[in-house]
Motif scaffolding. Structure first.
Motif, PDB file in Angstrom:
ATOM      1  N   LEU A 102       0.788  -1.550   0.066  1.00 26.50           N
ATOM      2  CA  LEU A 102      -0.369  -0.193  -0.479  1.00 26.50           C
ATOM      3  C   LEU A 102       0.938   1.455   0.030  1.00 26.50           C
ATOM      4  O   LEU A 102       0.461   2.341  -0.743  1.00 26.50           O
ATOM      5  CB  LEU A 102      -0.895  -0.136   1.126  1.00 26.50           C
ATOM      6  N   ASP A 103       2.221   1.478   0.540  1.00 29.47           N
ATOM      7  CA  ASP A 103       2.729   2.476   0.583  1.00 29.47           C
ATOM      8  C   ASP A 103       3.276   2.514  -0.416  1.00 29.47           C
ATOM      9  O   ASP A 103       3.473   3.886  -1.391  1.00 29.47           O
ATOM     10  CB  ASP A 103       3.581   2.010   1.590  1.00 29.47           C
ATOM     11  N   PRO A 144      -0.702   9.511  -5.196  1.00 33.06           N
ATOM     12  CA  PRO A 144      -1.574   9.674  -4.088  1.00 33.06           C
ATOM     13  C   PRO A 144      -2.817  10.064  -4.338  1.00 33.06           C
ATOM     14  O   PRO A 144      -3.577  10.577  -2.963  1.00 33.06           O
ATOM     15  CB  PRO A 144      -0.698  11.119  -3.748  1.00 33.06           C
ATOM     16  N   GLU A 145      -2.874  10.521  -4.914  1.00 27.59           N
ATOM     17  CA  GLU A 145      -5.052  10.630  -5.250  1.00 27.59           C
ATOM     18  C   GLU A 145      -5.901   9.488  -5.104  1.00 27.59           C
ATOM     19  O   GLU A 145      -6.869   9.947  -4.933  1.00 27.59           O
ATOM     20  CB  GLU A 145      -5.201  11.946  -6.191  1.00 27.59           C
ATOM     21  N   ALA A 146      -5.032   8.151  -5.131  1.00 29.91           N
ATOM     22  CA  ALA A 146      -6.079   7.690  -4.564  1.00 29.91           C
ATOM     23  C   ALA A 146      -7.436   6.913  -3.534  1.00 29.91           C
ATOM     24  O   ALA A 146      -6.549   7.957  -2.540  1.00 29.91           O
ATOM     25  CB  ALA A 146      -4.821   5.945  -5.160  1.00 29.91           C
ATOM     26  N   PRO A 147      -8.384   6.743  -3.372  1.00 31.44           N
ATOM     27  CA  PRO A 147      -9.414   6.871  -2.651  1.00 31.44           C
ATOM     28  C   PRO A 147      -8.676   6.274  -1.370  1.00 31.44           C
ATOM     29  O   PRO A 147      -8.628   6.596  -0.502  1.00 31.44           O
ATOM     30  CB  PRO A 147     -10.665   6.589  -2.597  1.00 31.44           C
ATOM     31  N   GLU A 148      -7.672   5.118  -1.545  1.00 30.38           N
ATOM     32  CA  GLU A 148      -7.427   4.168  -0.555  1.00 30.38           C
ATOM     33  C   GLU A 148      -6.051   4.831   0.457  1.00 30.38           C
ATOM     34  O   GLU A 148      -5.748   4.968   1.152  1.00 30.38           O
ATOM     35  CB  GLU A 148      -6.438   2.836  -1.363  1.00 30.38           C
ATOM     36  N   CYS A 149      -5.658   5.902  -0.554  1.00 30.55           N
ATOM     37  CA  CYS A 149      -4.726   6.960   0.401  1.00 30.55           C
ATOM     38  C   CYS A 149      -4.559   8.013   0.663  1.00 30.55           C
ATOM     39  O   CYS A 149      -3.424   9.201   1.226  1.00 30.55           O
ATOM     40  CB  CYS A 149      -3.074   7.202  -1.033  1.00 30.55           C
TER      41      CYS A 149
END
Length: 69
Positions: free
Chosen positions: A51-52, A59-64
């Motif tokens: 995930l890191d 960085p703009e993904a919902p998970e992040c």
């Protein structure tokens, strides 16, 4: 500043101090102790998770995204 940059900076500082004061001076030993501490911190750092790695690329993904209250 990354740990690798801190290590480089501490190495340069230790070499400079030891060339100024001499290898047996307490200042020199303290400078090398600081280098060892940074190296120990770097070796204890956990490797990045998948995930890191993903969040570094996206960085703009919902998970992040990090939401604050």
């Amino acid at each position: 500043m990354s740990l690798s940059e801190v290590v480089s900076q501490e190495l340069e500082q230790a070499r400079s101090i030891c060339s100024t004061y001499g290898e047996t001076d307490p200042h020199c030993r303290a400078a090398w102790d600081a280098v060892e501490e940074v190296l120990a911190a770097r070796s204890h750092k956990a490797p990045p998770t998948s995930l890191d790695i993903y969040c570094e690329e996206y960085p703009e993904a919902p998970e992040c995204l990090i939401y604050e209250d």
